[in-house]
Design a protein around this motif. Structure first.
Motif, PDB file in Angstrom:
ATOM      1  N   LEU A   1       0.831  -1.210   0.000  1.00 57.32           N
ATOM      2  CA  LEU A   1       0.000   0.000   0.000  1.00 57.32           C
ATOM      3  C   LEU A   1       0.860   1.251   0.000  1.00 57.32           C
ATOM      4  CD1 LEU A   1      -2.812   1.431   0.314  1.00 57.32           C
ATOM      5  CD2 LEU A   1      -2.423   1.342   2.775  1.00 57.32           C
ATOM      6  N   LYS A   2       0.637   2.094  -1.011  1.00 53.66           N
ATOM      7  CA  LYS A   2       1.195   3.449  -0.975  1.00 53.66           C
ATOM      8  C   LYS A   2       0.110   4.369  -0.436  1.00 53.66           C
ATOM      9  CE  LYS A   2       0.890   7.060  -3.696  1.00 53.66           C
ATOM     10  NZ  LYS A   2       1.075   8.276  -2.877  1.00 53.66           N
ATOM     11  N   PRO A   3       0.291   4.896   0.762  1.00 55.42           N
ATOM     12  CA  PRO A   3      -0.734   5.777   1.321  1.00 55.42           C
ATOM     13  C   PRO A   3      -0.772   7.125   0.602  1.00 55.42           C
ATOM     14  CG  PRO A   3       0.758   4.904   3.013  1.00 55.42           C
ATOM     15  CD  PRO A   3       1.392   4.663   1.690  1.00 55.42           C
ATOM     16  N   THR A   4      -1.786   7.913   0.910  1.00 55.42           N
ATOM     17  CA  THR A   4      -1.883   9.290   0.433  1.00 55.42           C
ATOM     18  C   THR A   4      -0.627  10.058   0.844  1.00 55.42           C
ATOM     19  OG1 THR A   4      -4.254   9.197   0.844  1.00 55.42           O
ATOM     20  CG2 THR A   4      -3.286  11.401   0.580  1.00 55.42           C
TER      21      THR A   4
ATOM     22  N   GLY B   1      -2.703   4.066  -3.274  1.00 58.52           N
ATOM     23  CA  GLY B   1      -2.797   2.954  -4.217  1.00 58.52           C
ATOM     24  C   GLY B   1      -2.400   1.653  -3.559  1.00 58.52           C
ATOM     25  N   LEU B   2      -3.189   0.617  -3.833  1.00 50.19           N
ATOM     26  CA  LEU B   2      -2.945  -0.708  -3.251  1.00 50.19           C
ATOM     27  C   LEU B   2      -2.622  -1.686  -4.363  1.00 50.19           C
ATOM     28  CD1 LEU B   2      -3.398  -2.460  -0.533  1.00 50.19           C
ATOM     29  CD2 LEU B   2      -5.611  -3.032  -1.550  1.00 50.19           C
ATOM     30  N   SER B   3      -1.669  -2.584  -4.089  1.00 47.77           N
ATOM     31  CA  SER B   3      -1.408  -3.703  -4.992  1.00 47.77           C
ATOM     32  C   SER B   3      -1.836  -4.972  -4.278  1.00 47.77           C
ATOM     33  CB  SER B   3       0.083  -3.744  -5.323  1.00 47.77           C
ATOM     34  OG  SER B   3       0.404  -4.923  -6.024  1.00 47.77           O
ATOM     35  N   VAL B   4      -2.698  -5.758  -4.917  1.00 51.66           N
ATOM     36  CA  VAL B   4      -3.167  -6.996  -4.310  1.00 51.66           C
ATOM     37  C   VAL B   4      -3.037  -8.109  -5.358  1.00 51.66           C
ATOM     38  CG1 VAL B   4      -5.571  -6.348  -4.791  1.00 51.66           C
ATOM     39  CG2 VAL B   4      -5.115  -8.051  -3.049  1.00 51.66           C
ATOM     40  N   PRO B   5      -2.539  -9.293  -4.974  1.00 55.66           N
ATOM     41  CA  PRO B   5      -2.294 -10.343  -5.967  1.00 55.66           C
ATOM     42  C   PRO B   5      -3.570 -10.718  -6.720  1.00 55.66           C
ATOM     43  CG  PRO B   5      -1.309 -10.934  -3.860  1.00 55.66           C
ATOM     44  CD  PRO B   5      -2.137  -9.710  -3.624  1.00 55.66           C
ATOM     45  N   CYS B   6      -3.457 -10.895  -8.051  1.00 52.12           N
ATOM     46  CA  CYS B   6      -4.660 -11.242  -8.824  1.00 52.12           C
ATOM     47  C   CYS B   6      -4.416 -12.368  -9.816  1.00 52.12           C
ATOM     48  CB  CYS B   6      -5.232 -10.017  -9.520  1.00 52.12           C
ATOM     49  SG  CYS B   6      -4.288  -9.430 -10.912  1.00 52.12           S
ATOM     50  N   GLY B   7      -3.243 -12.965  -9.793  1.00 47.37           N
ATOM     51  CA  GLY B   7      -3.044 -14.083 -10.710  1.00 47.37           C
ATOM     52  C   GLY B   7      -1.590 -14.476 -10.796  1.00 47.37           C
ATOM     53  N   ILE B   8      -1.363 -15.572 -11.507  1.00 47.93           N
ATOM     54  CA  ILE B   8       0.004 -16.041 -11.673  1.00 47.93           C
ATOM     55  C   ILE B   8       0.180 -16.467 -13.123  1.00 47.93           C
ATOM     56  CG2 ILE B   8      -0.456 -18.428 -10.912  1.00 47.93           C
ATOM     57  CD1 ILE B   8       2.240 -17.643  -9.104  1.00 47.93           C
ATOM     58  N   SER B   9       1.308 -16.096 -13.706  1.00 52.39           N
ATOM     59  CA  SER B   9       1.522 -16.356 -15.132  1.00 52.39           C
ATOM     60  C   SER B   9       1.821 -17.841 -15.363  1.00 52.39           C
ATOM     61  CB  SER B   9       2.687 -15.512 -15.655  1.00 52.39           C
ATOM     62  OG  SER B   9       3.905 -16.057 -15.179  1.00 52.39           O
TER      63      SER B   9
ATOM     64  N   ILE C   1      -5.509  -0.809  -7.029  1.00 54.01           N
ATOM     65  CA  ILE C   1      -6.733  -0.086  -6.661  1.00 54.01           C
ATOM     66  C   ILE C   1      -6.322   1.290  -6.145  1.00 54.01           C
ATOM     67  CG2 ILE C   1      -8.782  -0.080  -5.187  1.00 54.01           C
ATOM     68  CD1 ILE C   1      -8.465  -3.156  -4.972  1.00 54.01           C
ATOM     69  N   LEU C   2      -6.709   2.332  -6.903  1.00 55.79           N
ATOM     70  CA  LEU C   2      -6.388   3.709  -6.497  1.00 55.79           C
ATOM     71  C   LEU C   2      -7.605   4.349  -5.861  1.00 55.79           C
ATOM     72  CD1 LEU C   2      -4.593   4.939  -9.773  1.00 55.79           C
ATOM     73  CD2 LEU C   2      -3.513   4.016  -7.708  1.00 55.79           C
ATOM     74  N   GLY C   3      -7.363   5.262  -4.938  1.00 51.68           N
ATOM     75  CA  GLY C   3      -8.485   5.950  -4.279  1.00 51.68           C
ATOM     76  C   GLY C   3      -8.293   7.449  -4.258  1.00 51.68           C
ATOM     77  N   LYS C   4      -9.327   8.130  -3.749  1.00 49.87           N
ATOM     78  CA  LYS C   4      -9.231   9.581  -3.594  1.00 49.87           C
ATOM     79  C   LYS C   4      -8.235   9.896  -2.479  1.00 49.87           C
ATOM     80  CE  LYS C   4     -14.107   9.866  -4.715  1.00 49.87           C
ATOM     81  NZ  LYS C   4     -15.457   9.959  -4.195  1.00 49.87           N
ATOM     82  N   ARG C   5      -7.747  11.123  -2.475  1.00 47.73           N
ATOM     83  CA  ARG C   5      -6.807  11.521  -1.410  1.00 47.73           C
ATOM     84  C   ARG C   5      -7.424  11.273  -0.042  1.00 47.73           C
ATOM     85  NH1 ARG C   5      -4.646  17.388  -2.592  1.00 47.73           N
ATOM     86  NH2 ARG C   5      -2.967  16.850  -1.195  1.00 47.73           N
ATOM     87  N   PHE C   6      -6.668  10.662   0.825  1.00 49.97           N
ATOM     88  CA  PHE C   6      -7.062  10.340   2.202  1.00 49.97           C
ATOM     89  C   PHE C   6      -8.231   9.347   2.275  1.00 49.97           C
ATOM     90  CE2 PHE C   6      -4.894  14.430   2.507  1.00 49.97           C
ATOM     91  CZ  PHE C   6      -3.877  14.061   3.372  1.00 49.97           C
ATOM     92  N   ASP C   7      -8.514   8.672   1.158  1.00 47.61           N
ATOM     93  CA  ASP C   7      -9.559   7.636   1.204  1.00 47.61           C
ATOM     94  C   ASP C   7      -8.938   6.247   1.054  1.00 47.61           C
ATOM     95  OD1 ASP C   7     -11.978   6.363   1.391  1.00 47.61           O
ATOM     96  OD2 ASP C   7     -12.573   6.770  -0.687  1.00 47.61           O
TER      97      ASP C   7
END
Lengths: 490, 95
Positions: free
Chosen positions: A190-193, A442-450, A460-466
């Motif tokens: 997670l990259k916070p605001t 912005g959050l990075s969450v695993p969604c698959g494997i090659s 998943i990106l969000g609004k500032r402070f959300d």
């Protein structure tokens, strides 16, 4: 029981129930590092003695019935967070012997929450890179496939969590440096605001873009870490005087109400983008379906200045770097070259011996962009384009709660593949760096494997402070996504 | 935009770097390539668009000007590469 594979939430329960001890947990991690880090290369410094002492102290507190959010949990730190008495290299030869006399605020908060600092992780020098190949010391390898990069610049922090050498870690993200390695290593980042977490004691790269955040096994663990590190700090003037919520309540919100009513935007500029790997495209389409099945409404949004984001970033970030890195002059701290003819020559020799090629390249780029006659053409123009990118996100978020995309256009590339081609390396940041320009979480969450066994992530990106919406959606996705082969064999 | 080897050496001097001979040619090619890519920014109409002042909240931050304890020279100079008592030392600056 595999102690080293526990999540923070699981370990906390077992510690509180006195079924395991912190010394046992920390020792399991230290054994794991001993057995496997020669091939992974996640750590630059392992503080065995300090970690065992802190673990003993945590056990005493636990025996006393005390509780704290991370009491007895082994955490690793990217080696650009200052730690009292433990060297902090920033992945650079110029700081090889640098031992801070104070803790970064985020480190101080972790310690106060009872965390056991197990060691300092490898990184691209000063955070400049997307592969951890630019470390001044050694490369870090991807635990899923040792011939591939773990991503970067927080590659050591991501590899350490994926290889089960710590329960969680902290990284920093200037253009994707938490999210992209988390994606490449099959874990959560997670990259916070901007402003949510104090940058005091973080060795600066590009101060208007840098942000500290957690790298963990699960979204719940990321929320637990955020509860510890978020908050206003008078020592960082850009730290926001905004109250931090209980981030784990975003998970409870999903458990109670799911994701229905939530709108997720997909930027039309991201679809069918050149260079997007078909497997990444498929994993993203599957992730979108999972969210739709959870009741999320998918809407098209537009980020019209997407094509200019990488170019603007690679003017602004090196410009800030060229200014920030002027402090390494061989006078107050860091290495000094002795065989110099006068002061200017000492500066030059010290800096050229101390900085690796990527750092020198970015200092030259940044110095050029800021030099007389070119400032308006490069820095000024890029800064105005940044304003347009911020406006794009503000407009896009009028029609949605979150924005979803892949984290990176391809799974982790092979070690050495892009070393001599900085531009290709820069272009791999396309989906992540806009969030730094806009200052949003912005959050990075695993969604698959090659097919070749390399993880891929959903951003998943969000609004500032959300961060709350981002964590709620990420947690919902994580609970509902098809099972992901959770742990790499080593 | 082409950055010549001389340009690289001039910018390196401004940044107090002594770029290794083997890297000057390489940097000249690579930085020229990056600048060519960055030229895409010229396609954007930025007239009337303000400069971004970063992503921080747009408020001034003030604090009381109070004297606080300082760690003192024994701590501050811990990492000095060269020192004389409580002073940093540097190569001779003036003749």
């Amino acid at each position: 029981m595999e102690l080293h594979a526990l999540t923070i939430a699981q370990a906390k329960k077992l510690l509180a129930d006195r079924e395991i001890s912190s010394v046992g947990l920390v020792s399991a991690m230290l054994d794991r590092i001993e057995a496997h880090d020669a091939k992974v290369g996640a750590f630059l410094t392992v503080d065995r003695k300090g970690a065992l002492a802190a673990a003993s102290a945590a056990d005493a507190r636990l025996a006393n019935g005390e509780d704290a959010p991370l009491l007895g949990i082994p955490v690793a730190l990217k080696d650009l967070l200052c730690t009292t008495g433990v060297r902090t290299t920033c992945g650079s030869k110029i700081l090889e012997e640098f031992v801070p006399t104070y803790d970064a605020t985020s480190v101080d908060m972790l310690k106060k929450a009872g965390a056991v600092i197990i060691g300092k992780t490898n990184m691209d020098e000063f955070g400049m890179g997307s592969s951890t190949e630019n470390s001044g010391f050694h490369v870090t390898r991807n635990p899923w496939n040792l011939d591939h990069v773990p991503g970067g610049s927080s590659g050591g922090s991501a590899a350490a969590v994926a290889a089960r050498m710590c329960t969680a870690s902290l990284g920093t993200d200037t253009g994707g440096s938490i999210r992209q390695p988390a994606s490449h290593c099959g874990i959560v980042g997670l990259k916070p605001t901007y402003g949510r977490v104090s940058r005091f004691g973080l060795v600066s790269y590009a101060s208007s873009l840098d942000q500290i955040g957690p790298i963990t096994r699960t979204v719940r663990d990321a929320a637990i870490m955020m509860n510890v590190i978020a908050g206003h700090d008078p020592k960082d003037s850009t730290s926001a005087a905004v109250d931090a919520p209980d981030f784990t309540s975003a998970l409870a919100e999903f458990d109670a109400n799911g994701l229905s009513g939530m709108k997720a935007g997909i930027p039309k500029e991201y679809l069918g983008m050149e260079g997007l790997d078909p497997e990444v495209e498929k994993a993203f389409a599957d992730a979108r379906k999972v969210l739709e099945d959870l009741g999320v409404e998918i809407v098209e949004v537009s980020l019209p200045h997407t094509d200019y984001a990488v170019a603007a970033y690679y003017v602004l970030a090196p410009s800030e770097a060229s200014s920030n890195l002027a402090r390494y002059d061989g006078v107050k701290y860091g290495a000094r070259q002795k065989d110099a003819d006068g002061l200017i020559d000492m500066y030059k020799k010290t800096r050229s011996k101390g900085f690796g090629p990527e750092v020198q390249r970015r200092i030259i780029m940044g110095t050029y962009a800021l030099s007389a006659g070119y400032y308006d053409e490069y820095y000024g123009r890029a800064s105005r384009v940044r304003t347009l990118i911020m406006d794009d996100f503000a407009k896009a978020f009028e029609g949605c709660d979150i924005i979803i995309s892949p984290v990176a256009p391809t799974p982790a590339f092979k070690i050495g593949e892009n070393v001599d081609d900085p531009l290709t390396m820069y272009l791999s940041d396309i989906f992540t760096l806009s969030a730094n320009m806009a200052g949003i979480p912005g959050l990075s969450v695993p969604c698959g494997i090659s097919e070749t066994g390399l993880p891929m992530g959903l951003q998943i990106l969000g609004k500032r402070f959300d961060e709350m919406s981002v964590l709620r959606a990420g947690y919902g996705f994580e609970q509902s996504a098809p099972s992901f082969p959770g742990l790499p064999e080593l | 935009m082409k950055i010549s080897k001389d340009d690289v050496e001039h910018i390196a001097h401004l940044a107090r770097l002594e770029v290794d001979d083997s890297l000057v040619e390489k940097f000249s090619t690579q930085v020229s390539g990056i600048l060519d890519y960055i030229d895409v920014l010229k396609d954007v109409d930025v007239s009337g668009v303000p400069l971004a002042s970063g992503a921080a909240l747009q408020t001034n931050v003030f604090r009381e000007d109070r004297v606080k304890p300082s760690p003192g020279p024994s701590v501050t100079l811990t990492n000095a590469p060269d020192r004389d008592d409580d002073f940093y030392t540097v190569p001779k600056v003036v003749g």
